[in-house]
Design a protein around this motif. Structure first.
Motif, PDB file in Angstrom:
ATOM      1  N   ALA A 126       0.855  -1.183   0.000  1.00 50.65           N
ATOM      2  CA  ALA A 126       0.000   0.000   0.000  1.00 50.65           C
ATOM      3  C   ALA A 126       0.887   1.227   0.000  1.00 50.65           C
ATOM      4  N   CYS A 127       0.564   2.185  -0.858  1.00 52.67           N
ATOM      5  CA  CYS A 127       1.425   3.356  -1.024  1.00 52.67           C
ATOM      6  C   CYS A 127       0.597   4.646  -0.950  1.00 52.67           C
ATOM      7  N   GLY A 128       1.310   5.725  -0.624  1.00 50.76           N
ATOM      8  CA  GLY A 128       0.733   7.051  -0.687  1.00 50.76           C
ATOM      9  C   GLY A 128      -0.511   7.228   0.147  1.00 50.76           C
ATOM     10  N   MET A 129      -1.494   7.863  -0.475  1.00 50.67           N
ATOM     11  CA  MET A 129      -2.730   8.175   0.240  1.00 50.67           C
ATOM     12  C   MET A 129      -3.535   6.923   0.578  1.00 50.67           C
ATOM     13  N   LEU A 189      -2.195   4.145   1.674  1.00 49.52           N
ATOM     14  CA  LEU A 189      -1.626   3.726   2.947  1.00 49.52           C
ATOM     15  C   LEU A 189      -2.089   4.633   4.079  1.00 49.52           C
ATOM     16  N   SER A 190      -2.147   5.929   3.811  1.00 49.78           N
ATOM     17  CA  SER A 190      -2.613   6.858   4.836  1.00 49.78           C
ATOM     18  C   SER A 190      -4.057   6.567   5.230  1.00 49.78           C
ATOM     19  N   THR A 191      -4.870   6.191   4.251  1.00 51.18           N
ATOM     20  CA  THR A 191      -6.271   5.839   4.540  1.00 51.18           C
ATOM     21  C   THR A 191      -6.353   4.588   5.399  1.00 51.18           C
ATOM     22  N   VAL A 192      -5.476   3.621   5.108  1.00 55.47           N
ATOM     23  CA  VAL A 192      -5.449   2.387   5.904  1.00 55.47           C
ATOM     24  C   VAL A 192      -5.115   2.702   7.360  1.00 55.47           C
ATOM     25  N   CYS A 193      -4.141   3.569   7.569  1.00 55.97           N
ATOM     26  CA  CYS A 193      -3.715   3.890   8.930  1.00 55.97           C
ATOM     27  C   CYS A 193      -4.779   4.636   9.730  1.00 55.97           C
ATOM     28  N   LYS A 194      -5.721   5.250   9.044  1.00 57.49           N
ATOM     29  CA  LYS A 194      -6.767   5.990   9.735  1.00 57.49           C
ATOM     30  C   LYS A 194      -8.012   5.152  10.013  1.00 57.49           C
ATOM     31  N   THR A 195      -8.015   3.918   9.575  1.00 54.90           N
ATOM     32  CA  THR A 195      -9.180   3.064   9.802  1.00 54.90           C
ATOM     33  C   THR A 195      -9.201   2.561  11.236  1.00 54.90           C
ATOM     34  N   ARG A 196     -10.388   2.249  11.693  1.00 53.70           N
ATOM     35  CA  ARG A 196     -10.541   1.739  13.054  1.00 53.70           C
ATOM     36  C   ARG A 196      -9.894   0.358  13.199  1.00 53.70           C
ATOM     37  N   GLU A 197      -9.955  -0.456  12.137  1.00 49.96           N
ATOM     38  CA  GLU A 197      -9.378  -1.794  12.187  1.00 49.96           C
ATOM     39  C   GLU A 197      -7.870  -1.744  12.411  1.00 49.96           C
ATOM     40  N   TYR A 198      -7.216  -0.806  11.716  1.00 46.34           N
ATOM     41  CA  TYR A 198      -5.762  -0.681  11.874  1.00 46.34           C
ATOM     42  C   TYR A 198      -5.389  -0.248  13.284  1.00 46.34           C
ATOM     43  N   GLN A 199      -6.051   0.789  13.795  1.00 45.20           N
ATOM     44  CA  GLN A 199      -5.732   1.282  15.126  1.00 45.20           C
ATOM     45  C   GLN A 199      -5.981   0.226  16.195  1.00 45.20           C
ATOM     46  N   MET A 200      -7.073  -0.501  16.060  1.00 40.77           N
ATOM     47  CA  MET A 200      -7.391  -1.528  17.040  1.00 40.77           C
ATOM     48  C   MET A 200      -6.379  -2.670  16.981  1.00 40.77           C
TER      49      MET A 200
END
Length: 245
Positions: free
Chosen positions: A184-187, A189-200
């Protein structure tokens, strides 16, 4: 014997070191197994959604995750029983239990049983040290991913540079090299990092890592207390001195 003397005698027979180690072990295993199990499930979901389009690309990872989840079930059951046994052994080696049950520890059977617990707990501590180190790997992966996302957020004004910032799951062995897209690259990847699943998932791996550390501390405490108890009851048992751990 009065009520006060009876209570003091009971409190004097509590193996506080073993009791603390048992509480640490229960809490550590609960964190490691509970959070680790859920974190593996969420990891499979993240890989399936953002890093792989074909089922065949992550089917091996799905089987490995399922295998580790079964191992977690076994670890939880084993450590629950083993901690109870060690706590019972700690109660037995206190002075109050010694006065009640006699000089069993001075026999060959008692010494063999005590030394067996010491060796088993030491081996478990060494093996769990490897588990503790292994549990740091997903934390390292998500830390790098979070750092990359933070860099992307800083460089939002230069899209060309952002698209060159990627997290490749194939480099970490999570996916085969022919997996598409695999990264995952660029925006994106940034979208992935902002998801609730990633943070949890990130938080769950950190909690599992902390649980592994707590369990390691509990095993080291058990090793010290069982060794101390064995030494005291082996060399000073004839003088009526009981262990306090």
């Amino acid at each position: 014997m009065g009520c006060y003397d009876c209570c003091m005698r009971c409190l004097g027979g509590v193996p506080y070191c073993s009791l603390v180690a048992t509480l640490l072990c229960f809490s550590g295993i609960a964190l490691f197994c509970g959070c680790g199990h859920q974190a593996l499930t969420e990891t499979e979901r993240l890989i399936e959604t953002y890093f792989a389009r074909n089922l065949q690309d992550y089917i091996t990872l799905a089987y490995i995750i399922q295998y580790f989840q079964y191992v977690i079930y076994g670890l939880a059951s084993f450590f629950f029983l083993y901690c109870i046994v060690l706590l019972a052994e700690g109660f037995y080696t206190t002075s109050a239990a010694k006065q009640t049950f006699g000089e069993f520890r001075s026999t060959m059977c008692g010494r063999c049983l005590s030394s067996s617990f010491i060796v088993m707990t030491y081996i478990l501590a060494v093996l769990w040290l490897l588990v503790f180190a292994f549990s740091a790997l997903p934390v390292y992966f998500f830390y790098n991913m979070d750092a990359t996302c933070h860099t992307i957020d800083v460089l939002t004004e230069t899209p060309a540079s952002i698209n060159q910032l990627c997290v490749d799951a194939r480099q970490y062995g999570l996916l085969p090299w022919n997996a598409v897209p695999g990264k995952a690259c660029g925006m994106t990847l940034s979208t992935v990092c902002k998801t609730r699943e990633y943070q949890m998932t990130y938080d769950l791996y950190i909690a599992a890592f902390a649980g592994a550390g707590i369990t390691l501390l509990a095993l080291l405490t058990y090793t010290v207390s069982t060794t101390y108890n064995f030494a005291v009851l082996r060399y000073l048992g004839r003088k009526g001195i009981g262990a306090r751990c």
